[in-house]
Design a protein around this motif. Structure first.
Motif, mmCIF file in Angstrom:
data_model
loop_
_atom_site.group_PDB
_atom_site.id
_atom_site.type_symbol
_atom_site.label_atom_id
_atom_site.label_comp_id
_atom_site.label_asym_id
_atom_site.label_seq_id
_atom_site.Cartn_x
_atom_site.Cartn_y
_atom_site.Cartn_z
ATOM 1 N N LEU A 117 115.158 64.101 69.698
ATOM 2 C CA LEU A 117 115.031 65.416 70.323
ATOM 3 C C LEU A 117 113.625 65.983 70.155
ATOM 4 C CD1 LEU A 117 118.517 66.970 69.515
ATOM 5 C CD2 LEU A 117 117.670 66.106 71.705
ATOM 6 N N ASP A 118 112.959 65.664 69.059
ATOM 7 C CA ASP A 118 111.560 66.075 68.914
ATOM 8 C C ASP A 118 110.710 65.467 70.030
ATOM 9 O OD1 ASP A 118 111.835 67.717 66.717
ATOM 10 O OD2 ASP A 118 111.483 66.121 65.250
ATOM 11 N N ASP A 119 110.989 64.214 70.368
ATOM 12 C CA ASP A 119 110.268 63.573 71.472
ATOM 13 C C ASP A 119 110.549 64.293 72.789
ATOM 14 O OD1 ASP A 119 109.291 61.697 69.688
ATOM 15 O OD2 ASP A 119 110.785 60.165 70.215
ATOM 16 N N VAL A 120 111.800 64.706 72.975
ATOM 17 C CA VAL A 120 112.184 65.447 74.180
ATOM 18 C C VAL A 120 111.429 66.775 74.251
ATOM 19 C CG1 VAL A 120 114.094 66.723 75.218
ATOM 20 C CG2 VAL A 120 114.445 64.378 74.453
ATOM 21 N N ILE A 121 111.366 67.472 73.127
ATOM 22 C CA ILE A 121 110.676 68.768 73.080
ATOM 23 C C ILE A 121 109.198 68.599 73.392
ATOM 24 C CG2 ILE A 121 110.010 70.670 71.550
ATOM 25 C CD1 ILE A 121 112.690 70.088 70.034
ATOM 26 N N ASN A 122 108.602 67.568 72.859
ATOM 27 C CA ASN A 122 107.167 67.350 73.071
ATOM 28 C C ASN A 122 106.831 67.082 74.528
ATOM 29 O OD1 ASN A 122 106.550 67.731 70.363
ATOM 30 N ND2 ASN A 122 106.747 65.556 69.859
ATOM 31 N N ARG A 123 107.712 66.372 75.245
ATOM 32 C CA ARG A 123 107.410 66.101 76.656
ATOM 33 C C ARG A 123 107.838 67.244 77.557
ATOM 34 N NH1 ARG A 123 112.091 64.062 79.402
ATOM 35 N NH2 ARG A 123 113.610 63.091 78.006
ATOM 36 N N ASP B 168 115.401 75.116 66.445
ATOM 37 C CA ASP B 168 114.518 76.276 66.385
ATOM 38 C C ASP B 168 113.173 75.987 67.036
ATOM 39 O OD1 ASP B 168 116.566 77.494 65.052
ATOM 40 O OD2 ASP B 168 115.600 77.479 63.072
ATOM 41 N N ARG B 169 112.657 74.777 66.850
ATOM 42 C CA ARG B 169 111.376 74.399 67.451
ATOM 43 C C ARG B 169 111.475 74.407 68.979
ATOM 44 N NH1 ARG B 169 111.072 69.647 65.445
ATOM 45 N NH2 ARG B 169 110.389 70.461 63.421
ATOM 46 N N ALA B 170 112.597 73.911 69.491
ATOM 47 C CA ALA B 170 112.789 73.900 70.939
ATOM 48 C C ALA B 170 112.835 75.314 71.498
ATOM 49 C CB ALA B 170 114.074 73.151 71.289
ATOM 50 N N VAL B 171 113.622 76.182 70.855
ATOM 51 C CA VAL B 171 113.748 77.557 71.329
ATOM 52 C C VAL B 171 112.410 78.278 71.245
ATOM 53 C CG1 VAL B 171 114.875 79.772 70.912
ATOM 54 C CG2 VAL B 171 116.206 77.649 70.763
ATOM 55 N N VAL C 130 118.621 76.202 74.082
ATOM 56 C CA VAL C 130 119.458 75.192 73.438
ATOM 57 C C VAL C 130 120.855 75.755 73.229
ATOM 58 C CG1 VAL C 130 119.793 73.734 71.411
ATOM 59 C CG2 VAL C 130 117.478 74.191 72.244
ATOM 60 N N ILE C 131 121.857 74.954 73.596
ATOM 61 C CA ILE C 131 123.233 75.279 73.229
ATOM 62 C C ILE C 131 123.806 74.087 72.465
ATOM 63 C CG2 ILE C 131 123.495 76.712 75.289
ATOM 64 C CD1 ILE C 131 125.399 74.547 76.393
ATOM 65 N N SER D 29 125.317 74.138 64.848
ATOM 66 C CA SER D 29 124.354 74.484 63.807
ATOM 67 C C SER D 29 124.243 76.005 63.829
ATOM 68 C CB SER D 29 122.991 73.840 64.090
ATOM 69 O OG SER D 29 122.047 74.218 63.110
ATOM 70 N N PRO D 30 125.207 76.678 63.192
ATOM 71 C CA PRO D 30 125.359 78.127 63.377
ATOM 72 C C PRO D 30 124.199 78.972 62.889
ATOM 73 C CG PRO D 30 126.769 77.336 61.607
ATOM 74 C CD PRO D 30 126.223 76.130 62.283
ATOM 75 N N GLN D 31 123.392 78.457 61.947
ATOM 76 C CA GLN D 31 122.262 79.241 61.442
ATOM 77 C C GLN D 31 120.989 79.022 62.265
ATOM 78 O OE1 GLN D 31 122.956 81.468 59.100
ATOM 79 N NE2 GLN D 31 125.043 80.649 59.236
ATOM 80 N N SER D 32 121.077 78.191 63.276
ATOM 81 C CA SER D 32 119.910 77.921 64.116
ATOM 82 C C SER D 32 119.768 78.983 65.205
ATOM 83 C CB SER D 32 120.048 76.533 64.769
ATOM 84 O OG SER D 32 121.045 76.566 65.778
ATOM 85 N N LYS D 33 118.770 78.793 66.053
ATOM 86 C CA LYS D 33 118.515 79.731 67.149
ATOM 87 C C LYS D 33 119.239 79.326 68.434
ATOM 88 C CE LYS D 33 113.972 81.154 65.392
ATOM 89 N NZ LYS D 33 112.503 81.266 65.680
ATOM 90 N N ARG D 34 120.183 78.414 68.341
ATOM 91 C CA ARG D 34 120.938 78.024 69.535
ATOM 92 C C ARG D 34 121.571 79.268 70.153
ATOM 93 N NH1 ARG D 34 125.536 80.387 68.298
ATOM 94 N NH2 ARG D 34 126.904 79.424 66.746
ATOM 95 N N LEU D 35 121.795 79.234 71.478
ATOM 96 C CA LEU D 35 122.231 80.424 72.194
ATOM 97 C C LEU D 35 123.743 80.604 72.178
ATOM 98 C CD1 LEU D 35 119.812 80.217 75.251
ATOM 99 C CD2 LEU D 35 119.530 81.473 73.101
ATOM 100 N N THR D 36 124.478 79.507 72.228
ATOM 101 C CA THR D 36 125.935 79.593 72.169
ATOM 102 C C THR D 36 126.486 78.235 71.767
ATOM 103 O OG1 THR D 36 127.935 80.342 73.366
ATOM 104 C CG2 THR D 36 126.380 78.963 74.595
ATOM 105 N N PHE D 37 127.749 78.214 71.398
ATOM 106 C CA PHE D 37 128.419 76.995 70.935
ATOM 107 C C PHE D 37 129.716 76.855 71.703
ATOM 108 C CE2 PHE D 37 131.365 75.291 67.432
ATOM 109 C CZ PHE D 37 131.113 73.959 67.758
#
Length: 349
Positions: A107-113, A133-136, A142-143, A149-157
């Motif tokens: 996913l880090d590779d996905v975020i970088n591109r 969090d890095r993606a957001v 990110v969902i 990952s409830p403590q992350s910055k994801r928008l919904t689950f």
């Protein structure tokens, strides 16, 4: 007893359905199983696709815990079906086996591109939090689905309510165990610490333990089918009179049942309540080895959740922190037959 799908046979089926695993990343087409779609990603050949960066079609990445786990293939089909409807691209990117660090790396590779959105089932909530969090922070919504990952910055689950589903599993377990002379049980889990599995175990024990049942062990199999088979057989060797199993995931039931002779020898005596409602498991309910199953909305992990992320990105819709998918219950051979027909028709809408 009907012959179960082996891991090799499942992977062959997956390849024929359009999924090809390459170095831990699955690239899939938009067809349903058996359609013979080529590798790549799903886009609509007609209509006006939603625009992403630089005029390209909107691109989402969907990341399962592991591409070798059959429960996620139906999610893949759902995601590709929704992508085709919406005229967008969905890429299926995940580790070949359950591995939080590998999932984070991919996913880090996905975020970088750069992509327009990410949906993932988290192998570990803490390990995936920095990646989410890095993606957001870089403007990529990110969902999460299936495992949060409830403590992350994801928008919904998007998932079933694990507490309610596990409580139902516990009620079924008590019902089937009421005439068993041995009130001991073991729990099979996947990767220790996975948010969804921990929730299931906690809620199950909260009902079963006060009812007088004794937990002898919680055995992890790290989401691996073969390891799950070995874990179950080892536990049955150590506890030959085990009263029952609660399988927070049904990994060994996807493999060769005949590789678990000690479990088979206790058919009807050792009661089994397990997660998931795939064909191999449904057949085991009909055969009497498994007493009840709790089913997740596998197709919705792709179809519904891609729609949710599309609404967020394109329509600027806001969702609550949790979207309940509901869950299914199979607790009789008759219900098992009903669900087997769903798998035969591949109609989950």
């Amino acid at each position: 007893m009907a012959q179960q799908m082996s891991r090799r046979e499942f992977l062959r089926w997956l390849a024929l359905s359009g999924g090809v695993v390459l170095g831990g990343q699955a690239l899939v087409g938009c067809g349903t199983p058996g359609a013979g779609s080529g590798g790549g990603s799903a886009t609509s050949p007609a209509g006006s696709p939603a625009a992403g960066g630089a005029g390209r079609p909107l691109t989402f990445v969907w990341s399962p815990k592991a591409t070798n786990n059959p429960v996620f293939d139906t999610a893949r089909v759902g995601a590709m079906d929704k992508a085709k409807e919406l005229g967008i691209t969905v890429e299926w990117v995940g580790p070949a086996e359950a591995d939080a660090q590998r999932q984070a790396q991919l996913l880090d590779d996905v975020i970088n591109r750069g992509v327009d959105g990410i949906g993932l089932s988290c192998n570990d909530p803490d390990a995936l939090k920095p990646t989410i969090d890095r993606a957001v922070d870089r403007g990529i919504p990110v969902i999460t689905w299936d495992s949060d990952s409830p403590q992350s910055k994801r928008l919904t689950f998007y998932s079933q309510d694990n507490t309610k589903a596990a409580q139902k599993a516990a009620e079924l377990f008590i019902q089937f165990m009421q005439d068993s002379p041995n009130k001991t049980y073991a729990i099979l889990t996947g990767v220790p610490g996975a948010q969804n599995l921990e929730e299931r175990i906690k809620a199950f024990r909260a009902v079963v333990d006060p009812a007088g049942f004794e937990l002898v062990a919680i055995d992890p199999c790290y989401d691996d089918i073969q390891r799950g088979i070995e874990v179950v057989e080892n536990r049955m060797a150590a506890n030959p009179d085990l009263g029952g199993w609660f399988m927070a995931g049904a990994w060994p039931l996807f493999g060769d049942i005949n590789a678990m002779p000690k479990l088979l020898a206790n058919k009807g005596k050792t009661k089994i309540v397990a997660w998931d409602t795939l064909p191999a498991q449904l057949q085991l309910v009909k055969d009497g080895l498994v007493q009840a199953l709790i089913g997740q909305k596998y197709y919705g992990w792709g179809y519904d959740a891609v729609g949710i992320l599309y609404d967020i990105v394109v329509n600027k819709k806001q969702y609550p922190p949790f979207v309940d998918s509901g869950f299914d219950v199979v607790d009789s051979p008759q219900k098992a037959d009903e669900f087997l027909k769903k798998w035969e028709t591949n109609d989950w809408r």
